[in-house]
Scaffold this active site. Structure first.
Site, PDB file in Angstrom:
ATOM      1  N   LEU A 114       0.811  -1.226   0.000  1.00 33.57           N
ATOM      2  CA  LEU A 114       0.000   0.000   0.000  1.00 33.57           C
ATOM      3  C   LEU A 114       0.838   1.267   0.000  1.00 33.57           C
ATOM      4  CD1 LEU A 114      -0.069   1.162   3.158  1.00 33.57           C
ATOM      5  CD2 LEU A 114      -1.681  -0.712   3.396  1.00 33.57           C
ATOM      6  N   ARG A 115       0.233   2.290  -0.599  1.00 38.56           N
ATOM      7  CA  ARG A 115       0.864   3.611  -0.696  1.00 38.56           C
ATOM      8  C   ARG A 115       0.279   4.546   0.335  1.00 38.56           C
ATOM      9  NH1 ARG A 115      -0.421   3.820  -6.953  1.00 38.56           N
ATOM     10  NH2 ARG A 115      -1.672   2.079  -6.203  1.00 38.56           N
ATOM     11  N   LEU A 160       6.446   7.620 -13.776  1.00 37.14           N
ATOM     12  CA  LEU A 160       7.344   8.293 -14.710  1.00 37.14           C
ATOM     13  C   LEU A 160       7.251   9.804 -14.514  1.00 37.14           C
ATOM     14  CD1 LEU A 160       6.893   6.209 -17.992  1.00 37.14           C
ATOM     15  CD2 LEU A 160       8.805   6.171 -16.385  1.00 37.14           C
ATOM     16  N   CYS A 163       9.581   4.176   2.491  1.00 46.51           N
ATOM     17  CA  CYS A 163       9.791   2.868   1.852  1.00 46.51           C
ATOM     18  C   CYS A 163      10.903   2.831   0.809  1.00 46.51           C
ATOM     19  CB  CYS A 163       8.491   2.380   1.235  1.00 46.51           C
ATOM     20  SG  CYS A 163       7.299   1.930   2.490  1.00 46.51           S
TER      21      CYS A 163
END
Ligand code: UDX
Length: 447
Positions: free
Chosen positions: A154-155, A269, A279
């Site tokens: 997860l972000r 990108l 992380c």
């Protein structure tokens, strides 16, 4: 679908988001948290860090989630124990597993003949689940348990969405009974049978979530590999952006070409000042160390790390040239959190650039929409964007908060001493800024 009784050890980002998601999947979840301040907040339905939607989701599952500092109580009737404690970097760039093994030692006396699946959620080096198994066999020789690796992807800023609608679920185990339990646990998520806040409905997948059944070692390494690959995409596009700056090509145009190649894709990108956070920096360094300790030199990863650590200073040097040096100049630093929608300052590029600017003789004022929650002491700050920009010789956008993207730059430009802006995330409306009389610097943006 069967409801399970489980325990989650650790109520940080991963532990808490996972616990709430599993309660949303109709399981009864006991969350063990030893930090009493954090525990009290959670018992009062407050999320102790900034993360969209978690509080609403927590309220909706109140009857199925229980917070406690009493491990015996948390484990009483659980058939599964998730370890979701921190694995911060050591000073030598290794992985500090002390919280994992502290939890294992605390857990051992409560293991018995009742079979329990111990699930490793934390990001850990290859071989950790094996080491936990050996430790527990030693501490609790008669206990029936199985250690599985189930990494979390997860972000921050979209933790709940990633927890309820993951791209994939990785189940690393060699034991069938443990695998069956894990499949039961995730069944509502895999099959999309889970009620979510309305904000998440548009993201509900139309297909079942893919489940990868792999070995413990592969699950452990897969998490590092995923983070390293994403970090590589970011460093790669930053290198391309730097080549754009050295020529006359434009990184946005190049990304539009790359993104339509299905083998490349459009995500990760976004050129800029590089990646920060809890992380990517720690996991890339840990994987690099893991590889070298195993006798392999991961040259590509070393380059990814090196490019990232230099990217922020490359941009700073361009600004320094435009300003004819920083000494005596006032610089507004916009954004301290490592990315928008979080108050997390771990590996904050905004903080690092501010300290560097101070060291180079500038006076710095930093701003962040979540400044009040951040307790920043090491650099001068201001909670008011306009005051932060007043008399500034230049502004640097470090974090692409909506507040900066939507700001009235024509008005803000009027309070600055010089209208110079370094858009470190290629996020600002370039033409509006040019029309407002700004000198606009960005990362590989040459159109
Ligand atoms: C990351 C991974 O995405 C997630 O799967 C893993 O579980 C934890 O680490 P997170 O650190 O929360 O999540 O944030 P992410 O959105 O991935 O961004 C990390 C950093 O990369 C941020 O500093 C961001 O600004 C930067 N970034 C991201 C870029 O510079 N360019 C991009 O294109 C994407």
């Amino acid at each position: 679908m069967q409801s399970l009784e489980i325990t989650v050890i650790g109520a940080g980002y991963v532990g808490l988001s996972t616990a709430i998601a599993l309660a949303m999947a109709n399981h009864r979840v006991h969350v063990f948290e030893r930090n009493l301040e954090r525990l009290q907040a959670l018992q009062n339905q407050c999320i102790p860090f900034a993360e969209p939607l978690l509080e609403i989701a927590l309220q909706a599952v109140q009857d199925r989630i229980f917070f406690t500092a009493n491990l015996a109580k948390a484990l009483e009737s659980s058939s599964m124990v998730m370890l979701a404690v921190g694995t911060p970097p050591t000073p030598a760039q290794g992985v500090d597993l002390s919280q994992v093994f502290d939890a294992v030692h605390q857990l051992a006396p409560y293991l018995n003949q009742t079979p329990r699946v111990i699930v490793l959620k934390s990001t850990v080096p290859v071989g950790t689940s094996e080491e936990i198994t050996a430790t527990l066999k030693n501490l609790a020789p008669n206990a029936v348990f199985s250690v599985s690796s189930n990494p979390e992807f997860l972000r921050q800023g979209r933790a709940l969405r990633d927890a309820v609608f993951p791209d994939r679920i990785v189940l690393g185990t060699s034991q069938t009974w443990a695998l069956e339990q894990l499949e039961m646990l995730y069944a509502p998520i895999i099959e999309g049978k889970i009620q979510v806040p309305p904000e998440l409905e548009p993201f509900r997948p139309t297909q079942p979530i893919p489940v990868l059944r792999v070995s413990n070692a592969s699950a452990e390494l897969a998490k590092y590999a995923a983070n390293a690959f994403l970090a590589m995409k970011i460093s790669f596009i930053n290198e391309i952006a730097n080549v754009c700056d050295a020529t006359s090509a434009d990184v946005d145009e190049i990304v539009s070409v790359l993104a339509l190649d299905k083998r490349i894709g459009s995500d990760f990108l976004q050129a800029g000042l590089g990646y920060g956070g809890s992380c990517f920096p720690k996991d890339t360094r840990a994987l690099n160390q893991l590889a070298s300790k195993s006798g392999y030199e991961f040259r590509l990863l070393r380059a990814v790390i090196e490019v990232n650590s230099q990217q922020r200073f490359k941009a700073l040097e361009r600004l320094e040239r435009v300003l004819n040096g920083f000494r005596g100049k006032r610089i507004a630093v916009l954004g301290l959190s490592f990315k928008p929608d979080t108050d997390d300052l771990r590996e904050s590029i905004g903080l690092e650039l501010s300290l560097e600017l101070l060291a180079r003789g500038a006076s710095v004022v930093a701003h962040d929409p979540m400044l009040e929650q951040m307790n920043v002491k090491s650099i001068p700050t201001n909670t008011n964007l306009e005051m932060c920009l007043t008399d500034a010789d230049a502004a640097i956008l470090v974090t692409e908060w909506l507040e900066y993207k939507n700001a009235d730059w024509t008005e803000l430009g009027k309070v600055m001493k010089q209208r110079i802006i370094l858009d470190g995330r290629n996020a600002l409306p370039k033409n509006t800024l040019l029309e407002a009389g700004f000198s606009y610097l960005a990362i590989g943006r040459n159109l």
